[in-house]
Design a protein around this motif. Structure first.
Motif, PDB file in Angstrom:
ATOM      1  N   ARG A  33     -50.571 -84.953 -72.612  1.00 50.04           N
ATOM      2  CA  ARG A  33     -51.441 -84.603 -73.349  1.00 50.04           C
ATOM      3  C   ARG A  33     -51.985 -83.379 -72.790  1.00 50.04           C
ATOM      4  N   GLY A  93     -49.044 -81.591 -77.809  1.00 44.19           N
ATOM      5  CA  GLY A  93     -48.489 -82.968 -78.398  1.00 44.19           C
ATOM      6  C   GLY A  93     -47.770 -83.715 -77.391  1.00 44.19           C
ATOM      7  N   LYS A  94     -47.362 -84.794 -77.647  1.00 53.86           N
ATOM      8  CA  LYS A  94     -47.071 -85.889 -76.735  1.00 53.86           C
ATOM      9  C   LYS A  94     -45.656 -85.589 -76.174  1.00 53.86           C
ATOM     10  N   THR A 138     -51.855 -77.485 -87.457  1.00 52.92           N
ATOM     11  CA  THR A 138     -50.365 -76.806 -87.428  1.00 52.92           C
ATOM     12  C   THR A 138     -50.442 -75.447 -87.582  1.00 52.92           C
ATOM     13  N   GLY A 177     -44.586 -75.624 -84.023  1.00 57.87           N
ATOM     14  CA  GLY A 177     -45.872 -76.148 -83.425  1.00 57.87           C
ATOM     15  C   GLY A 177     -46.332 -75.371 -82.083  1.00 57.87           C
ATOM     16  N   GLN A 214     -44.421 -82.236 -75.963  1.00 60.29           N
ATOM     17  CA  GLN A 214     -44.254 -80.876 -75.935  1.00 60.29           C
ATOM     18  C   GLN A 214     -44.542 -80.235 -74.556  1.00 60.29           C
ATOM     19  N   TYR A 251     -50.899 -77.842 -83.072  1.00 62.40           N
ATOM     20  CA  TYR A 251     -49.719 -78.023 -82.483  1.00 62.40           C
ATOM     21  C   TYR A 251     -48.545 -79.008 -83.275  1.00 62.40           C
ATOM     22  N   ILE A 252     -49.031 -79.275 -84.179  1.00 66.40           N
ATOM     23  CA  ILE A 252     -48.231 -80.371 -84.833  1.00 66.40           C
ATOM     24  C   ILE A 252     -47.092 -79.333 -85.657  1.00 66.40           C
ATOM     25  N   GLU A 298     -43.696 -82.528 -88.772  1.00 62.86           N
ATOM     26  CA  GLU A 298     -44.509 -83.669 -88.441  1.00 62.86           C
ATOM     27  C   GLU A 298     -45.534 -83.582 -89.487  1.00 62.86           C
ATOM     28  N   HIS A 307     -49.092 -90.793 -72.812  1.00 67.61           N
ATOM     29  CA  HIS A 307     -48.503 -89.667 -73.409  1.00 67.61           C
ATOM     30  C   HIS A 307     -49.041 -88.349 -72.869  1.00 67.61           C
TER      31      HIS A 307
END
Length: 279
Positions: free
Chosen positions: A272, A242-243, A211, A216, A245, A188-189, A193, A270
């Motif tokens: 998650r 991701g934090k 990624t 992402g 998303q 998901y990056i 990023e 975050h």
């Protein structure tokens, strides 16, 4: 020259601190414990031991690898996760503590009979869930044959090999049937990023597991589009995100007709996990 473990550890810690800074003392202690073949909680008791030239060479080699930003788990070949210790190689994502949030959430509902782990990687999520649910059967998929080899070893470590099937597959391709519990820690990056990741991650972990490129979110679009055909009635699904998303992923599943979609935070506060219930 006779050397004790304490003497060698002191020298290694100085070298590692100069190379990576924060975290070096703990990493050096992990590597010394690995060299001596003892658990971390016993290391202090073992530091007065005399070490052999072979052990000194082994420790120094590991220190130099860590100084070059090789992850600790790739040096020792193992990582503690949930209640277990799993095998880790450069072919799989290094399990992170925050992923344990997914296990915690999955265990809050009814015991599943069937579990599907998409993009299983090291197999740690599937292995933990099957260990917690001894009457369940599981399927793990991954596009990487090398990752599936690692997953098979970790399923054997927890005694779940006879209840698990591993399939080389791109997400739901090659998967049939419906499952009570579906989980995934997908890549998901974002592409932007990736350049900002630490060298430990960017240069040593498989990019396919980190990624999908672009924004992402492509994995979630695939998961959402196919989830309805594979989630059993009253089934539940949990996906790591991701934090930042959460809202985007929540919207992706809502657009596919899922009305019960919630966002959950990890211990650091975050975003998650996105949880999805059968529509």
């Amino acid at each position: 020259m006779i050397q004790t473990a304490s003497m060698v550890l002191r020298t290694g810690t100085k070298l590692l601190t100069a190379a990576i800074g924060e975290g070096a003392p703990r990493d050096a202690r992990i590597l010394m414990a690995h060299t001596l073949g003892v658990e971390m909680d016993r290391l202090t008791l073992e530091l007065s031991r005399t070490v052999t030239p072979t052990q000194v060479a082994q420790f120094e080699h590991m220190i130099h690898r860590r100084a070059a930003h090789t992850p600790i788990s790739h040096i020792t070949g193992k990582r503690a996760f949930w209640k277990h210790e799993f095998r880790v190689t450069p072919d799989v994502l290094d399990p992170r503590p925050e992923t344990e949030t997914l296990i915690e959430l999955a265990m809050q509902g009814a015991a599943p009979e069937t579990i599907l782990d998409l993009g299983t990687g090291s197999g740690c999520i599937l292995a933990c869930l099957l260990a917690e649910y001894p009457d369940a059967n599981g399927t793990g998929t991954d596009i990487s044959a090398d990752a599936l080899t690692v997953a098979a070893q970790n399923l054997e470590k927890v005694g779940a090999s006879d209840r698990a099937s591993l399939v080389q597959s791109d997400w739901f391709d090659g998967v049939s049937g419906r499952f009570d519990l579906i989980v995934s820690n997908p890549p998901y990056i974002t592409e932007a990023e990736m350049a900002r990741l630490s060298p430990d991650v960017r240069e040593h972990e498989p990019h396919l597991a980190l990624t999908p490129g672009g924004d992402g979110l492509s994995a979630y679009r695939t998961l959402a589009a196919n989830l309805g055909a594979h989630l059993a009635p009253n089934g539940r699904a949990f996906f790591e995100i991701g934090k930042d998303q959460g809202p985007d992923v929540q919207r992706i599943f809502a657009d596919q007709g899922f009305e019960s979609v919630s966002i959950h935070t990890d211990l650091n506060g975050h975003q998650r996990i996105v949880a999805v219930n059968f529509p």
